[in-house]
Design a protein around this motif. Structure first.
Motif, PDB file in Angstrom:
ATOM      1  N   TRP A   1       0.871  -1.210  -0.141  1.00  0.00           N
ATOM      2  CA  TRP A   1      -0.077   0.105  -0.078  1.00  0.00           C
ATOM      3  C   TRP A   1       0.867   1.191   0.086  1.00  0.00           C
ATOM      4  CZ3 TRP A   1      -4.458   1.106  -1.555  1.00  0.00           C
ATOM      5  CH2 TRP A   1      -5.022   2.352  -1.284  1.00  0.00           C
ATOM      6  N   THR A   2       2.102   1.075   0.616  1.00  0.00           N
ATOM      7  CA  THR A   2       2.901   2.395   0.750  1.00  0.00           C
ATOM      8  C   THR A   2       3.355   2.655  -0.407  1.00  0.00           C
ATOM      9  OG1 THR A   2       3.271   2.014   3.100  1.00  0.00           O
ATOM     10  CG2 THR A   2       4.986   3.229   1.706  1.00  0.00           C
ATOM     11  N   ILE A   3       3.770   1.449  -1.446  1.00  0.00           N
ATOM     12  CA  ILE A   3       4.508   1.669  -2.485  1.00  0.00           C
ATOM     13  C   ILE A   3       3.291   2.239  -3.435  1.00  0.00           C
ATOM     14  CG2 ILE A   3       5.281   0.440  -4.547  1.00  0.00           C
ATOM     15  CD1 ILE A   3       6.794  -1.486  -2.525  1.00  0.00           C
ATOM     16  N   ILE A   4       2.127   1.804  -3.364  1.00  0.00           N
ATOM     17  CA  ILE A   4       1.039   2.202  -4.346  1.00  0.00           C
ATOM     18  C   ILE A   4       0.896   3.888  -4.123  1.00  0.00           C
ATOM     19  CG2 ILE A   4      -1.395   1.833  -4.810  1.00  0.00           C
ATOM     20  CD1 ILE A   4      -0.968  -1.161  -4.219  1.00  0.00           C
ATOM     21  N   GLU A   5       0.692   4.066  -2.948  1.00  0.00           N
ATOM     22  CA  GLU A   5       0.499   5.477  -2.573  1.00  0.00           C
ATOM     23  C   GLU A   5       1.581   6.412  -3.061  1.00  0.00           C
ATOM     24  OE1 GLU A   5      -0.614   5.692   1.985  1.00  0.00           O
ATOM     25  OE2 GLU A   5      -2.300   6.473   0.976  1.00  0.00           O
TER      26      GLU A   5
ATOM     27  N   ALA B   1       1.347   6.719  -6.753  1.00  0.00           N
ATOM     28  CA  ALA B   1       0.343   7.826  -7.257  1.00  0.00           C
ATOM     29  C   ALA B   1       0.576   9.160  -6.831  1.00  0.00           C
ATOM     30  CB  ALA B   1      -0.911   7.387  -6.256  1.00  0.00           C
ATOM     31  N   ALA B   2       1.413   9.458  -5.686  1.00  0.00           N
ATOM     32  CA  ALA B   2       1.737  10.837  -5.524  1.00  0.00           C
ATOM     33  C   ALA B   2       3.174  11.076  -6.446  1.00  0.00           C
ATOM     34  CB  ALA B   2       2.066  10.857  -4.255  1.00  0.00           C
ATOM     35  N   HIS B   3       3.804  10.062  -6.752  1.00  0.00           N
ATOM     36  CA  HIS B   3       5.176  10.293  -7.588  1.00  0.00           C
ATOM     37  C   HIS B   3       5.287   9.356  -8.623  1.00  0.00           C
ATOM     38  CE1 HIS B   3       5.742  11.683  -3.123  1.00  0.00           C
ATOM     39  NE2 HIS B   3       6.134  12.717  -4.047  1.00  0.00           N
ATOM     40  N   PRO B   4       4.592   9.423  -9.836  1.00  0.00           N
ATOM     41  CA  PRO B   4       4.713   8.395 -10.789  1.00  0.00           C
ATOM     42  C   PRO B   4       6.037   8.103 -11.417  1.00  0.00           C
ATOM     43  CG  PRO B   4       2.993  10.112 -11.222  1.00  0.00           C
ATOM     44  CD  PRO B   4       3.789  10.603 -10.025  1.00  0.00           C
TER      45      PRO B   4
END
Length: 98
Positions: free
Chosen positions: A11-15, A18-21
């Motif tokens: 989840w941390t990686i996904i977030e 999302a914030a920093h493509p």
């Protein structure tokens, strides 16, 4: 690593994606796809079918692999829908009978 820790790490990686493509990142690709949330939902559907087939074929290694794909893409869909997994965990907890 515990099972809950790996989900938290994903989840941390996904977030973060999302914030920093990140160019070339699969997670970024799904989250920024022109189809929006529909792309993540397509992947959830695809992985659901593959998971079902693996179980029907009684292939333990494939079952684990497809279940991992399904969980990962479900997390992507949650992110695309702006729903934190903690809401899912709370819902599961509320269903637990003493």
């Amino acid at each position: 690593m515990t099972s809950s820790a790996i989900l938290e790490e994903l989840w941390t990686i996904i977030e973060d994606r999302a914030a920093h493509p990140v160019e070339g990142s699969y997670t970024t690709h799904i989250l920024t796809h022109r189809k929006g949330v529909d792309k993540a939902l397509e992947k959830v559907g695809e992985e659901s079918v593959e998971f079902i087939i693996a179980i029907k074929n009684k292939e333990p290694k494939a079952i684990a692999s497809e279940a991992a794909d399904l969980l990962y893409h479900t997390l992507l869909a949650l992110k695309a829908a702006e729903v934190d997994p903690s809401a899912v965990y709370a819902e599961l907890e509320s269903r637990r009978k003493p």
